[in-house]
Write an enzyme that holds these catalytic residues in place. Structure first.
Site, short mmCIF file in Angstrom:
data_model
loop_
_atom_site.label_atom_id
_atom_site.label_comp_id
_atom_site.label_asym_id
_atom_site.label_seq_id
_atom_site.Cartn_x
_atom_site.Cartn_y
_atom_site.Cartn_z
CB CYS A 33 -0.91 0.00 1.22
SG CYS A 33 0.00 0.12 2.80
CB CYS A 117 0.72 4.70 7.82
SG CYS A 117 -0.61 4.80 6.60
CG HIS A 145 -1.08 -4.11 15.95
ND1 HIS A 145 -0.75 -2.89 15.40
CD2 HIS A 145 -0.88 -5.03 14.96
CE1 HIS A 145 -0.37 -3.05 14.14
NE2 HIS A 145 -0.44 -4.35 13.85
CD GLU A 147 -3.05 1.18 13.41
OE1 GLU A 147 -4.16 1.75 13.33
OE2 GLU A 147 -2.64 0.34 12.58
CB THR A 185 -5.48 1.58 10.01
OG1 THR A 185 -4.17 1.01 10.17
CG2 THR A 185 -5.53 2.96 10.65
CB CYS A 215 -5.94 1.84 5.82
SG CYS A 215 -5.21 0.40 5.03
CB SER A 244 -2.65 -6.70 12.05
OG SER A 244 -4.03 -6.62 12.36
CG ASN A 245 -2.26 -6.00 6.09
OD1 ASN A 245 -2.32 -6.50 4.97
ND2 ASN A 245 -1.12 -5.60 6.60
CB SER A 287 3.67 -5.14 5.18
OG SER A 287 3.11 -6.27 5.81
#
Length: 344
Positions: A33, A117, A145, A147, A185, A215, A244-245, A287
């Site tokens: 991304c 980010c 996490h 973030e 996100t 996101c 995570s994503n 990522s």
């Protein structure tokens, strides 16, 4: 879907005529991304300008291949800014940091370059605004996490982390408490929606972001995985185990009816997953570099999966500006770099 021609090893060894055709569908979009490209580019540019070593607090992005490649170039990854020599260059990862970390870095006179980010930075600003309004912040996400740790640090005395609908019911707050919600996100959009709906049922004075904090890249990749899950026997998501994503993408595929597995790289492919499987959908987390996807495609080709298609999907043209001190002259962008611009 549109078929593409790729130089696939083992193409002549396709399955016998009586066997179902073995094919691969590549999700679109997939992989890097804008925030990941920016973060990787920041580390590479910092190495170009300052020379090695450049210290990076935590993993710049959650991918083992990227971290290893940057280490070869002179990046040094540390768990805490306290491990960085006084006065050295220190890059904050894409996941963001708390104000306490920024203060600690300033006390050590570190030359900080912030790779947070911009979408994560927006959540930080919202947390500050809600704290000023004297609202209790309900942060939807995973407590461990990076973030979430960073966002919670903006107002730790006012922030509670919730992960599930059950967590919402356990909150020790009155129904009319002034509360606000924010979200990590990289969560599953569908699951997060359920938690937010539970918050709306639970509280009468609830505010939140005008849109979703999830996101755009996470949403697009999850939507693409849903499409793969409906038309393939198996979905493989390339990504590291601490991404995570990427993990959410596997969960989304399973929720929509497909067997699905996380694959850090081709070496982690378990051939037992392929029993009676003729159609495989492949995507990658935000990522994960494209070189790892290609490695998996090549490995599957040796097992007879030589028909490769690219699915139609949402185009992405988002680009985040670089810190002014690192940008290429007159562009506001990072110069092209091998890690941040890999493509299939």
């Amino acid at each position: 879907m549109s078929t593409i021609s790729l130089p696939i090893p083992g193409a002549a060894a396709a399955g016998a005529p009586h066997e179902p055709a073995k094919r691969i569908a590549l999700a679109q979009p997939r992989g890097f991304c804008a925030g990941v490209r920016r973060a990787i580019g920041i580390v590479e540019r910092a190495l170009d300008l300052h020379g090695a070593p450049v210290y990076v607090r935590k993993e710049i992005v959650h991918n083992h291949h990227i971290v290893a490649e940057l280490e070869k170039r002179g990046a040094r990854f540390v768990d805490s800014e306290e491990e960085v020599p006084t006065g050295a260059v220190c890059v904050f990862s894409a996941h963001g940091v708390s104000p306490a970390v920024r203060t600690s870095a300033a006390n050590r006179r570190l030359d900080v370059i912030d790779a947070t980010c911009p979408l994560v930075a927006k959540v930080h600003q919202s947390a500050l605004r809600y704290a000023r309004d004297e609202r209790t912040i309900l942060l939807v996400g995973h407590a461990d996490h990076e973030e979430v740790e960073g966002v919670r640090g903006e107002a730790p005395e006012r922030t509670l982390v919730v992960e599930t609908e059950e967590d919402v019911e356990r909150l020790d707050l009155p129904a009319d408490a002034p509360v606000a919600y924010l979200t990590q996100t990289t969560l599953s959009f569908d699951e997060t929606t359920r938690v937010v709906e539970a918050l709306r049922r639970r509280f009468t004075d609830l505010v939140g972001p005008a849109g979703s904090d999830i996101c755009y890249a996470s949403q697009n990749r999850q939507n693409a995985v849903k499409t793969l899950a409906r038309s393939n026997d198996l979905v493989l998501v390339v990504g590291s185990r601490n991404s995570s994503n990427s993990i959410r993408m596997v969960e989304v595929a399973r929720e929509h009816g497909a067997a699905a597995h996380l694959v850090p790289d081709a070496g982690h492919l378990d051939e037992s997953w392929l029993t009676s499987v003729s159609r495989i959908g492949i995507s990658s987390g935000a990522s994960a570099p494209e070189v790892l996807v290609r490695g998996l495609v090549d490995r599957l080709a040796t097992l007879g999966y030589t028909d490769v298609e690219v699915a139609e999907g949402t185009p992405e043209d988002v680009v985040f500006s670089m810190p002014a001190r690192l940008a290429a002259p007159g562009t506001g962008r990072v110069p092209r770099t091998s890690l941040a611009d890999e493509a299939l």
